[in-house]
Design a protein around this motif. Structure first.
Motif, short mmCIF file in Angstrom:
data_model
loop_
_atom_site.label_atom_id
_atom_site.label_comp_id
_atom_site.label_asym_id
_atom_site.label_seq_id
_atom_site.Cartn_x
_atom_site.Cartn_y
_atom_site.Cartn_z
N ALA A 34 3.90 -0.06 4.65
CA ALA A 34 4.90 -0.36 5.68
C ALA A 34 4.74 -1.80 6.18
CB ALA A 34 4.79 0.63 6.83
N GLU A 35 3.50 -2.20 6.41
CA GLU A 35 3.24 -3.57 6.87
C GLU A 35 3.59 -4.59 5.80
OE1 GLU A 35 2.22 -6.74 9.24
OE2 GLU A 35 2.51 -4.63 9.81
N TYR A 36 3.27 -4.27 4.55
CA TYR A 36 3.55 -5.19 3.44
C TYR A 36 5.06 -5.38 3.28
CZ TYR A 36 2.83 -7.52 -1.06
OH TYR A 36 2.80 -8.44 -2.08
N LYS A 37 5.83 -4.32 3.47
CA LYS A 37 7.29 -4.46 3.38
C LYS A 37 7.81 -5.37 4.49
CE LYS A 37 11.66 -2.03 3.04
NZ LYS A 37 12.38 -0.74 2.99
N LYS A 38 7.24 -5.23 5.69
CA LYS A 38 7.64 -6.10 6.80
C LYS A 38 7.40 -7.56 6.48
CE LYS A 38 6.10 -3.41 10.54
NZ LYS A 38 5.41 -3.41 11.84
N GLU A 39 6.25 -7.83 5.85
CA GLU A 39 5.86 -9.21 5.59
C GLU A 39 6.56 -9.81 4.37
OE1 GLU A 39 1.67 -9.86 5.40
OE2 GLU A 39 1.25 -8.71 7.22
N THR A 40 6.87 -8.98 3.37
CA THR A 40 7.34 -9.52 2.09
C THR A 40 8.71 -9.00 1.64
OG1 THR A 40 6.32 -7.78 0.74
CG2 THR A 40 4.94 -9.68 1.32
N GLY A 41 9.16 -7.89 2.21
CA GLY A 41 10.39 -7.28 1.73
C GLY A 41 10.19 -6.36 0.54
N VAL A 42 8.97 -6.27 0.03
CA VAL A 42 8.68 -5.42 -1.13
C VAL A 42 8.39 -4.00 -0.67
CG1 VAL A 42 7.12 -5.03 -3.07
CG2 VAL A 42 7.82 -7.36 -2.49
N SER A 43 9.13 -3.04 -1.21
CA SER A 43 8.92 -1.63 -0.88
C SER A 43 7.93 -1.00 -1.86
CB SER A 43 10.24 -0.86 -0.96
OG SER A 43 11.16 -1.36 -0.02
#
Length: 335
Positions: A34-43
């Motif tokens: 969830a945090e990685y998607k916030k930072e990068t847009g990658v799901s």
């Protein structure tokens, strides 16, 4: 230039990585992704289906990465279609927990008592062997209902590896693995299934990853370690145990960390791993970038807040070097 930047971000947003496996690591992976998607847009579409199913998903090439608490053996590696890089992401404790009205954390258990419960030899909570090592003398006259995993499980691998190392009779009769032939007990699917069975069964007893017990307000047993001390599971006592094996892990990252020497080592703990094809896999760049991000200070601190043990710097360095061997790797941090 602005158009290029917007297009690049849109491309990142369009990437969805697929992973499957460990329920042991699912609480932290849910937060990380969830945090990685916030930072990068990658799901990241992660299915917590158990280590065995995650390994099979990678083998069948239906996911970009697998996740397991039982690293692949040499025999397992030969059965995979391409070479596999396996890196630990965090450490964690497997805890013994129970459903005994009026009895909180701190019940003392030895490896032999735990083994004998799962072998059907100790059947009541007020068994003299349990009473003899506990300050709690009012344990109820209740049947013990042992709960184990019904699926191929890395948590089971850690738990049975501990019993195999600590109890010769268990080693001889049952052994270790992602699945074993249980003499007694109720099966549960994943860590959530075992947790639910313990919670709904008076007298229930089982093994789950530490976060599941804490989040569900289940009591924690103190387990006798190799030095003879009764140790409560925690991030600190897990870190101490894993630290005893750093030299061995540098030689073979798959080294089990159970029943470690050391006065304060918690005896039932292990590393949880991700599996990535060295070549021939899908999305190698985004996958390696994701897990190099997971080696960073922020991600490791997130793990600690969820009761996982952060990796020591020496293992993070090994992991980053391993990720760089993946064809098409994009390593986000480190040398």
């Amino acid at each position: 230039m602005l158009l290029l930047m917007v297009s690049g971000y849109a491309l990142a947003q369009s990437v969805t990585l697929r992973g499957a496996g460990s329920t042991f690591a699912a609480p932290i992976y849910t937060q990380w992704f969830a945090e990685y998607k916030k930072e990068t847009g990658v799901s990241v579409d992660y299915q917590a289906v158990g280590s065995g199913a995650g390994i099979n998903a990678l083998k069948n090439r239906t996911v970009d990465f697998g996740a397991t608490d039982a690293p692949l053996t040499d025999s397992d590696l030969k059965q995979m279609p391409f070479p596999v890089v396996q890196i630990p992401t965090l450490g964690g404790a497997v805890v013994m927990t129970y459903n005994l009205p009026g009895v909180g954390s701190g019940l003392r258990l030895t490896p032999e008592i735990i083994a004998d419960i799962y072998m059907g030899k100790i059947k009541k909570w007020n068994d003299p062997r349990i009473l003899a090592i506990n300050f709690i003398k009012n344990l109820p006259d209740l049947p013990i209902h042992p709960v184990h995993r019904s699926d191929a499980s890395g948590t089971t691998y850690i738990f049975t590896s501990f019993l195999t190392k600590a109890v010769p009779e268990w080693a001889k009769q049952i052994g270790s693995g992602k699945s074993v032939s249980w003499p007694v007990g109720i099966g549960g699917q994943g860590n959530p299934g075992v947790t639910a069975n313990i919670m709904r069964t008076k007298g229930g007893f089982g093994y789950v990853e530490l976060a599941y017990a804490i989040q569900n307000h289940l009591p924690l047993a103190s387990v006798r370690n190799a030095a003879g001390n009764f140790v409560t599971p925690s991030v600190t006592t897990t870190n101490i145990a894993i630290g005893q094996y750093i030299g061995a892990l540098k030689k073979d990252i798959r080294t089990p960390t159970v029943y470690a020497p050391g006065v304060n080592s918690y005896p039932i703990c292990g590393l949880t791993y991700v599996l990535i094809y060295q070549h021939g896999g899908s999305n190698p760049g985004p996958v390696t970038k994701l897990f190099s991000w997971a080696m960073g200070e922020k991600a490791q601190e997130m793990g600690e807040k969820l009761y996982y043990a952060p990796l020591p710097p020496s293992l993070i360095k090994l992991n980053l070097a391993a990720l760089k061997t993946v064809q098409g790797a994009q390593v986000a941090i480190g040398p």
